[in-house]
Design a protein around this motif. Structure first.
Motif, PDB file in Angstrom:
ATOM      1  N   SER A 178       0.691  -1.238   0.048  1.00 46.53           N
ATOM      2  CA  SER A 178      -0.020  -0.028  -0.012  1.00 46.53           C
ATOM      3  C   SER A 178       0.904   1.144   0.025  1.00 46.53           C
ATOM      4  O   SER A 178       1.549   1.286   0.911  1.00 46.53           O
ATOM      5  CB  SER A 178      -1.095  -0.080   1.159  1.00 46.53           C
ATOM      6  OG  SER A 178      -1.719   1.101   1.248  1.00 46.53           O
ATOM      7  N   LEU A 179       0.600   2.037  -1.080  1.00 46.93           N
ATOM      8  CA  LEU A 179       1.548   3.245  -1.337  1.00 46.93           C
ATOM      9  C   LEU A 179       3.173   2.925  -1.019  1.00 46.93           C
ATOM     10  O   LEU A 179       3.623   2.219  -1.971  1.00 46.93           O
ATOM     11  CB  LEU A 179       1.111   4.308  -0.108  1.00 46.93           C
ATOM     12  CG  LEU A 179      -0.439   4.730  -0.195  1.00 46.93           C
ATOM     13  CD1 LEU A 179      -0.621   5.902   0.547  1.00 46.93           C
ATOM     14  CD2 LEU A 179      -0.650   5.433  -1.748  1.00 46.93           C
ATOM     15  N   ASP A 181       4.720   1.874   1.764  1.00 49.85           N
ATOM     16  CA  ASP A 181       4.711   0.889   2.958  1.00 49.85           C
ATOM     17  C   ASP A 181       5.737  -0.222   2.822  1.00 49.85           C
ATOM     18  O   ASP A 181       5.735  -1.134   1.972  1.00 49.85           O
ATOM     19  CB  ASP A 181       3.320   0.359   3.687  1.00 49.85           C
ATOM     20  CG  ASP A 181       3.581  -0.281   4.898  1.00 49.85           C
ATOM     21  OD1 ASP A 181       4.082   0.169   5.698  1.00 49.85           O
ATOM     22  OD2 ASP A 181       2.942  -1.434   5.040  1.00 49.85           O
ATOM     23  N   GLU A 227      -8.159  10.651   1.486  1.00 50.23           N
ATOM     24  CA  GLU A 227      -7.636   9.992   2.437  1.00 50.23           C
ATOM     25  C   GLU A 227      -6.190   9.357   2.110  1.00 50.23           C
ATOM     26  O   GLU A 227      -5.281   9.286   2.635  1.00 50.23           O
ATOM     27  CB  GLU A 227      -8.670   8.838   2.910  1.00 50.23           C
ATOM     28  CG  GLU A 227      -8.020   7.718   3.975  1.00 50.23           C
ATOM     29  CD  GLU A 227      -9.006   6.791   4.131  1.00 50.23           C
ATOM     30  OE1 GLU A 227      -8.584   5.693   4.307  1.00 50.23           O
ATOM     31  OE2 GLU A 227     -10.074   7.249   4.801  1.00 50.23           O
ATOM     32  N   ILE A 228      -6.256   8.728   0.637  1.00 48.53           N
ATOM     33  CA  ILE A 228      -5.028   8.171   0.107  1.00 48.53           C
ATOM     34  C   ILE A 228      -4.266   9.241  -0.153  1.00 48.53           C
ATOM     35  O   ILE A 228      -2.765   9.105   0.018  1.00 48.53           O
ATOM     36  CB  ILE A 228      -5.289   7.149  -1.037  1.00 48.53           C
ATOM     37  CG1 ILE A 228      -6.508   6.348  -0.612  1.00 48.53           C
ATOM     38  CG2 ILE A 228      -4.296   6.544  -1.590  1.00 48.53           C
ATOM     39  CD1 ILE A 228      -6.134   5.442   0.538  1.00 48.53           C
ATOM     40  N   THR A 230      -3.336  11.993   1.240  1.00 49.24           N
ATOM     41  CA  THR A 230      -2.895  12.531   2.326  1.00 49.24           C
ATOM     42  C   THR A 230      -1.731  11.659   3.000  1.00 49.24           C
ATOM     43  O   THR A 230      -0.590  12.081   3.274  1.00 49.24           O
ATOM     44  CB  THR A 230      -4.071  12.744   3.335  1.00 49.24           C
ATOM     45  OG1 THR A 230      -4.885  13.669   3.016  1.00 49.24           O
ATOM     46  CG2 THR A 230      -3.323  13.405   4.834  1.00 49.24           C
ATOM     47  N   LYS A 231      -2.198  10.298   2.989  1.00 46.79           N
ATOM     48  CA  LYS A 231      -1.101   9.295   3.130  1.00 46.79           C
ATOM     49  C   LYS A 231      -0.076   9.242   2.180  1.00 46.79           C
ATOM     50  O   LYS A 231       1.377   9.524   2.711  1.00 46.79           O
ATOM     51  CB  LYS A 231      -1.510   8.054   3.404  1.00 46.79           C
ATOM     52  CG  LYS A 231      -2.758   7.742   4.505  1.00 46.79           C
ATOM     53  CD  LYS A 231      -3.242   6.349   4.298  1.00 46.79           C
ATOM     54  CE  LYS A 231      -4.182   6.056   5.612  1.00 46.79           C
ATOM     55  NZ  LYS A 231      -4.870   4.914   5.496  1.00 46.79           N
ATOM     56  N   VAL A 234       2.464  12.550   2.914  1.00 49.13           N
ATOM     57  CA  VAL A 234       3.222  12.107   4.064  1.00 49.13           C
ATOM     58  C   VAL A 234       4.609  11.109   3.621  1.00 49.13           C
ATOM     59  O   VAL A 234       5.670  11.468   3.937  1.00 49.13           O
ATOM     60  CB  VAL A 234       2.482  11.688   5.364  1.00 49.13           C
ATOM     61  CG1 VAL A 234       3.363  11.273   6.529  1.00 49.13           C
ATOM     62  CG2 VAL A 234       1.505  12.923   5.535  1.00 49.13           C
ATOM     63  N   GLU A 235       4.113   9.697   3.134  1.00 54.53           N
ATOM     64  CA  GLU A 235       4.913   9.226   2.997  1.00 54.53           C
ATOM     65  C   GLU A 235       6.130   9.239   2.096  1.00 54.53           C
ATOM     66  O   GLU A 235       7.371   8.942   1.870  1.00 54.53           O
ATOM     67  CB  GLU A 235       4.535   7.692   2.439  1.00 54.53           C
ATOM     68  CG  GLU A 235       3.442   7.086   3.672  1.00 54.53           C
ATOM     69  CD  GLU A 235       2.838   5.887   3.438  1.00 54.53           C
ATOM     70  OE1 GLU A 235       3.341   5.173   2.259  1.00 54.53           O
ATOM     71  OE2 GLU A 235       1.942   5.386   3.643  1.00 54.53           O
TER      72      GLU A 235
END
Length: 286
Positions: A178-179, A181, A227-228, A230-231, A234-235
């Motif tokens: 996911s993204l 991770d 939501e996605i 925003t993550k 950050v990542e």
């Protein structure tokens, strides 16, 4: 089939299918009929018009009828044909991946015009899906190697198939995640993504062609639609080199949270799609 269609010519089949699609509420009824009939007869759309009086044999009629029935159920033509053009390249697609859109071409075109990508540039495509963005960059820039990620094994399989078919002289590294991770790679020059960004409450308002067939994971952006994204913001900051770029697609009503980027990113560009709607952002890591 109608009496007209039973005449068995290319013209009668095309007229019948167009009317069936129009009655089913399909806006692109003529185009879809042409694409499906072209597939059955293995001739171009122009070829259809040069062969209006050509009789169709039994197998061709049955095959065409089968495809028309699928489309009437609102299965997208791209899935029926297992192909979709993106940046003049024909990609394999199936229901494991979002069908590439023209809006995403706008993002890629901006990169090609405004970003210097060299043979050793470090680029990662987050949520690659069909691989359309990654493949366009591999094909139209000197880059030798690209990183791709997706949360779906089925999507990664499609992307790998396309890379191996279209740009088999280039290299890639894939991550099922996911993204970003678990990715232990750093100092990327570019992080690029077309993430899910449709508000969860609006999914039910989408055309049946989309919500009943395309993967929900590739559509659902959470309650607010960001939501996605925003993550991702950050990542990506953790993995970008200084002055590296984060480039991502978003919904036309998206407004970035300034608190997410203050002191971390500089807003470089607000990109438009072909309808002149806000469609992607370019951020530079400070």
């Amino acid at each position: 089939m109608s009496q007209n269609t039973k005449k068995g010519t290319v013209l009668s089949a095309l007229m019948w299918a167009s009317e069936e699609f129009r009655s089913a509420g399909i806006e692109s009824y003529r185009l879809d009929a042409e694409l499906l009939l072209s597939e059955v007869l293995k001739i171009s759309r122009v070829g259809l018009y040069l062969n209006f009086d050509r009789p169709m044999n039994k197998d061709e009629k049955e095959r065409f009828l089968s495809l028309v029935r699928r489309r009437i159920k609102r299965e997208p033509v791209a899935y029926i044909l297992n192909r979709k053009e993106f940046m003049t390249v024909e990609l394999y697609v199936d229901n494991n991946v979002l069908i590439p859109r023209p809006e995403t071409e706008c993002l890629v075109e901006w990169i090609l015009k405004n970003v210097q990508i060299g043979s050793e540039s470090r680029v990662i495509d987050i949520g690659t899906g069909s691989g359309c963005i990654a493949i366009a960059l591999l094909k139209y820039t000197p880059i030798k190697h690209i990183y791709i990620t997706d949360v779906s094994e089925g999507a990664l399989a499609v992307a790998e198939r396309n890379i191996k078919t279209i740009v088999n002289d280039k290299q890639y590294t894939r991550y099922l995640t996911s993204l970003m991770d678990g990715i232990n790679e750093w100092e990327f020059d570019i992080v690029v993504s077309n993430p899910p960004y449709i508000k969860r409450g609006e999914l039910k308002e989408l055309m049946p062609d989309i919500i009943e067939y395309e993967p929900r994971l590739a559509l659902d952006g959470g309650e607010r639609g960001d939501e996605i994204i925003t993550k991702l913001i950050v990542e990506a900051h953790l993995h970008l080199k200084k002055e590296g770029l984060l480039i991502f697609e978003h919904g036309d009503d998206y407004n970035i949270d300034e608190g997410l980027i203050n002191g971390k990113y500089e807003l470089v560009h607000k990109g438009k799609d072909y309808s002149n709607r806000n469609r992607f952002l370019v951020l530079k890591k400070i």
